[in-house]
Every structure is written in C-alpha cells, then in structure tokens.
Design a protein around this motif. Sequence first.
Motif, short mmCIF file in Angstrom:
data_model
loop_
_atom_site.label_atom_id
_atom_site.label_comp_id
_atom_site.label_asym_id
_atom_site.label_seq_id
_atom_site.Cartn_x
_atom_site.Cartn_y
_atom_site.Cartn_z
N ALA A 185 0.82 -1.21 0.00
CA ALA A 185 0.00 0.00 0.00
C ALA A 185 0.86 1.25 0.00
O ALA A 185 0.43 2.30 0.48
CB ALA A 185 -0.92 0.00 1.23
N ARG A 186 2.07 1.16 -0.55
CA ARG A 186 2.98 2.30 -0.46
C ARG A 186 2.47 3.51 -1.22
O ARG A 186 2.86 4.64 -0.93
CB ARG A 186 4.38 1.92 -0.93
CG ARG A 186 4.53 1.55 -2.39
CD ARG A 186 5.96 1.06 -2.65
NE ARG A 186 6.27 0.90 -4.07
CZ ARG A 186 6.05 -0.19 -4.77
NH1 ARG A 186 5.48 -1.23 -4.18
NH2 ARG A 186 6.37 -0.25 -6.05
N ARG A 187 1.59 3.31 -2.18
CA ARG A 187 1.05 4.45 -2.93
C ARG A 187 0.08 5.25 -2.07
O ARG A 187 0.18 6.47 -1.99
CB ARG A 187 0.35 3.96 -4.19
CG ARG A 187 -0.24 5.08 -5.04
CD ARG A 187 -0.94 4.55 -6.27
NE ARG A 187 -1.37 5.62 -7.13
CZ ARG A 187 -2.50 6.29 -7.00
NH1 ARG A 187 -3.31 6.00 -5.99
NH2 ARG A 187 -2.83 7.26 -7.82
N GLU A 188 -0.85 4.56 -1.42
CA GLU A 188 -1.89 5.26 -0.67
C GLU A 188 -1.65 5.27 0.83
O GLU A 188 -2.23 6.08 1.56
CB GLU A 188 -3.27 4.65 -0.95
CG GLU A 188 -3.42 3.19 -0.53
CD GLU A 188 -2.96 2.20 -1.58
OE1 GLU A 188 -3.30 1.01 -1.47
OE2 GLU A 188 -2.24 2.62 -2.52
N GLY A 189 -0.79 4.38 1.36
CA GLY A 189 -0.56 4.29 2.79
C GLY A 189 -1.72 3.62 3.50
O GLY A 189 -2.71 3.21 2.89
N THR A 191 -4.25 4.06 7.07
CA THR A 191 -4.60 4.92 8.20
C THR A 191 -4.24 4.19 9.49
O THR A 191 -4.07 2.96 9.51
CB THR A 191 -6.10 5.25 8.21
OG1 THR A 191 -6.85 4.03 8.43
CG2 THR A 191 -6.54 5.89 6.89
N GLU A 194 -6.83 1.57 10.11
CA GLU A 194 -6.66 0.38 9.27
C GLU A 194 -5.51 -0.49 9.78
O GLU A 194 -5.61 -1.72 9.83
CB GLU A 194 -6.40 0.79 7.82
CG GLU A 194 -7.62 1.36 7.12
CD GLU A 194 -7.27 2.02 5.79
OE1 GLU A 194 -8.18 2.21 4.97
OE2 GLU A 194 -6.09 2.38 5.58
N LEU A 252 -2.11 9.11 8.55
CA LEU A 252 -1.65 8.22 7.50
C LEU A 252 -0.25 7.69 7.80
O LEU A 252 0.66 8.44 8.12
CB LEU A 252 -1.64 8.96 6.16
CG LEU A 252 -1.70 8.11 4.90
CD1 LEU A 252 -2.97 7.26 4.86
CD2 LEU A 252 -1.63 9.00 3.67
N ARG A 254 3.04 5.53 6.39
CA ARG A 254 3.76 5.07 5.21
C ARG A 254 5.14 4.58 5.61
O ARG A 254 5.70 5.02 6.61
CB ARG A 254 3.90 6.19 4.16
CG ARG A 254 2.65 6.46 3.35
CD ARG A 254 3.02 7.25 2.09
NE ARG A 254 1.89 7.37 1.19
CZ ARG A 254 1.01 8.36 1.19
NH1 ARG A 254 1.16 9.34 2.08
NH2 ARG A 254 0.02 8.40 0.34
N THR A 297 2.24 8.29 -5.10
CA THR A 297 1.01 9.06 -5.01
C THR A 297 0.78 9.82 -6.32
O THR A 297 1.68 9.95 -7.15
CB THR A 297 1.08 10.09 -3.86
OG1 THR A 297 2.12 11.04 -4.16
CG2 THR A 297 1.41 9.40 -2.54
N ASP A 298 -0.44 10.33 -6.49
CA ASP A 298 -0.75 11.12 -7.69
C ASP A 298 0.18 12.31 -7.82
O ASP A 298 0.66 12.62 -8.92
CB ASP A 298 -2.21 11.60 -7.64
CG ASP A 298 -3.20 10.45 -7.79
OD1 ASP A 298 -2.78 9.36 -8.24
OD2 ASP A 298 -4.38 10.64 -7.45
#
Length: 472
Positions: A185-189, A191, A194, A252, A254, A297-298
Amino acid sequence: MAHDHDHDSADDDFEFEEIDIKEALGLPDALPPIRLLPLTELAARARIAPLTRQLATLTDWVGKDGREVDEAGDLTPEGATEAGTALSIDAEELTFLWEYALGVEWLVFDEGDDERVVPGETADDWKSGDDELVFGAWAATLAAVLGETLELYGPELDADEDEDEELEFDFTGQGMAIAVLLFLARREGLTVEEFGEVLWENAAGGHDEDDEEAHEEIAEARAEWESEYGDAARLLLDKLTDIDAVTEEGDLIRLTPLALAALHAQLAEAGVEIPLLPQTAAELSGVELLAMAGGVTDAEFEAEAAGWTAARGDDPAARELLELAAVADPGERMLAVAAVSRIGAAAEPAWRESLAVPQVRAYAKVTLTQLAGVDPEDVPAELEMTAEDLAWVATDLLTLAIDEEFPDPDYLAVSFREAVPAGREQMLFDGMARSEHPDTIDVLDHLGEHHPDKQIAKAARTAAHKAASRGA
C-alpha cells in the motif's frame, strides 16, 4: 526481562529469509517498480535512526569485556539498573532493546562463558563505517523489531488452555505481515485505524470479512486486552517510528525509504519481481514512467511526469506518451493521456496526429476541443464525439471498476455515472456493441450481472450479446 533464550539460536526468529514470505502472504509474482535511495543516503539515514543509535550505545556499554547475564540470558538486576541509567531509558524500554540486541547479534553470548554477553557481528558492522554493512545492520534490526516486539506483548500463550473458552490473539508473524501490507500500500498508505484493525483481526486468526458477529467479538476481546496490556498496534507503530521505518503524518502511515529498501530486498529474494527505477526522472523510459504510477502518489507521479517531459521536450514527450497510450492497458492509457493533457498547447500537433489512432482518438477530440476553447454547440465535425468514441472512453474507465472477486455494485454504479453522461446510456451501449475495444465484452458482462439498475443491466446484457455475435 524474564524471557528464555536458546543461546545457540537466538537470532533464528528474526531472519526474514527463514519464512517464505511470498507463499505465506499470498503475494503476486510482480509488483510495480520502485525507486530506492542510493546506498550512501540509506546508510546516512540508518546512522541517525534513534533505535539503532540506542543499540550502538548499549553495545558500547557492554564493552569488549562483556556483561554478566542470568540463566535466562537477561541482565542481572544491578546490570539492568546500570544500563538503564547509561542509556537514560526505563526498564520496559530496556526489555525491548535487549531482545532486539540478542535477536540479531548486536550482542551475543560469550563463546567461553555463556553467562556473559559481548558485542556481536551486527555491532561490528555498525562501527565499520561501510555503508552496505551499516544498512545491513539497520535492516537486521528492523527484522528484530517486526519479529520480537509483539512477541513481548500480552500474556504468554498456553497451548494447554481450552481455546474455545476465550478468544486468544496470536501476534506471531504479524509484524512482518503488516510491514508487507504497508509495502503493498505504499502508494496510498494505511490509516492508523486500518493498521490497528488489520493487525488485531489477523492476530485473531482470520475470519469471513462479512461476519459481523466475528468483528464484534474481536473488537470486544481487543478492548479487554488493551485495557490490561496496552495497544499492540500503537506499541508496534512507536517502535517502527523509533527505527525510522514508518512515518505517521496526520492519520496516514507510510514506510520510509529505509524500510522500502529493506523490504524490497526481502520480497525480491522471496521471488516477487519489483523492478528498480533509475534515480532521476530524466533517465526513465516512457514505459517505466507509466509503470511507476502504481507505487507512488498522484502528486509524486505528476512531479515525475513533469520532470520527464522537461528532459525530453514537450512535443517529443507528448508523441512518445500517446504512442504508448495506443498500446497500453486502460489504466496506463489514462495516465499517459493525463500527462499529455498537462503539457498544454505544445502537445496540439501530437494530439492532431492521434485523431487517426482509434485507441486515443476520443481523448484527442476532447483535448483539442478544450484547447480550441469552443462552445459544445460549435464543435467542428472532426472533433464531435461518436458513439464509438464514447464507448471507448467509458470502457477504459469501467475496466478499472471491475472486481471479479469482490464485485461492488454501488461503486460500479458511481463509476458508470462518471463515465456516461446522463441521457446517453443507449448511445453508449450502441457504441459498445460495435466497439473494437478488447475489454468490451468483459465490461458489458460485469455491468449486466452487477449494476444495481435493472434497466442498465438489461441494456448491458443486450449489448454484450450483440458484441459477441459479431465476434468482438
């Protein structure tokens, strides 16, 4: 510190390679490519991580002559007091630090006197000044944190107890599991919520995700454990922060560059292909640029695309990306199109040539219309969207909403509405029935089976039948 040690195999539990990570966690054969920091930067960061610096101080305190330990391998009460004072830490912190030190050979039992510990190979590596050895020492310490922290949490599990009497949590292996999840999940991290839920529910042994009763039972048992022993998730997060393996910004979590590098090495060793990207955007190929989007990330991807475009020049970059878009899958095609759109007017010649390319024609029409600044009613005939154009773009978008394993009708409905302007549903299905898009039938079948609107589902099934009849 009343934890028994096998003096001959104290580090066995902490070696990543002892576990088949790929098989145990059901990992895919390949993951998106990643860019890692150069070794010199990784080593520099490792040297200032609070936890490894504490371990270095602990080994200095132990010294080459070593320190006396009891039969369990722990410091004597006097030694523990002296160590706590030397490191300015309390007894609980020393317990964890001691376990980490023994786990990965910051300290080892003296070969000639197993009632003493002396600095080990990891301590020597740390002091060597060699970047590779320093990073290796840091990575070994991460392994200890992931493997040992939760083993020291809560009560000792009794194998003779009746497991049916009360829900027990087993945290064995959960540190590594959650670290790999963070890597995936390295793109979105993740929470904080979670992170905690995954950790506790996995420790409970797993269950049906739709089993509300099981969720409630785990939540109740978790609350009881936390009231008695503290929060396991918070404990692990704090230790991972101390070793500079995670960042926690707001809500978040990461992985840091250090942890990404260590986990990349272990996952690659386990047989998961994760290509390494060049150090700068200018060195990327267009294919690498698009592929990296799955792991950043974007905002990071947009920055990479901007640097890549600047290095090549606007027109060559636009042409290369549009050529890739024509042969890419829907997700990468939309990434490429978006990157070219951000180039602006300088990409207009490339867009005009793309009007002859079916895979990107619709995107070219939309972008050229925007660049011309014309009203929707005054769009030139060559830029008018046909049913086939609408079908192509919608199919690209809807392909990303398909999840065969866990279909989500509500998400599908939202995605459909975003892809298809209200009132143009029939135009879409007519276009899809004639479309050459390779994913057309899969998308129509999925809509026909899972879209919550019965009329849309029926129209999708009809279009799927027509598309199949013409051999689409």
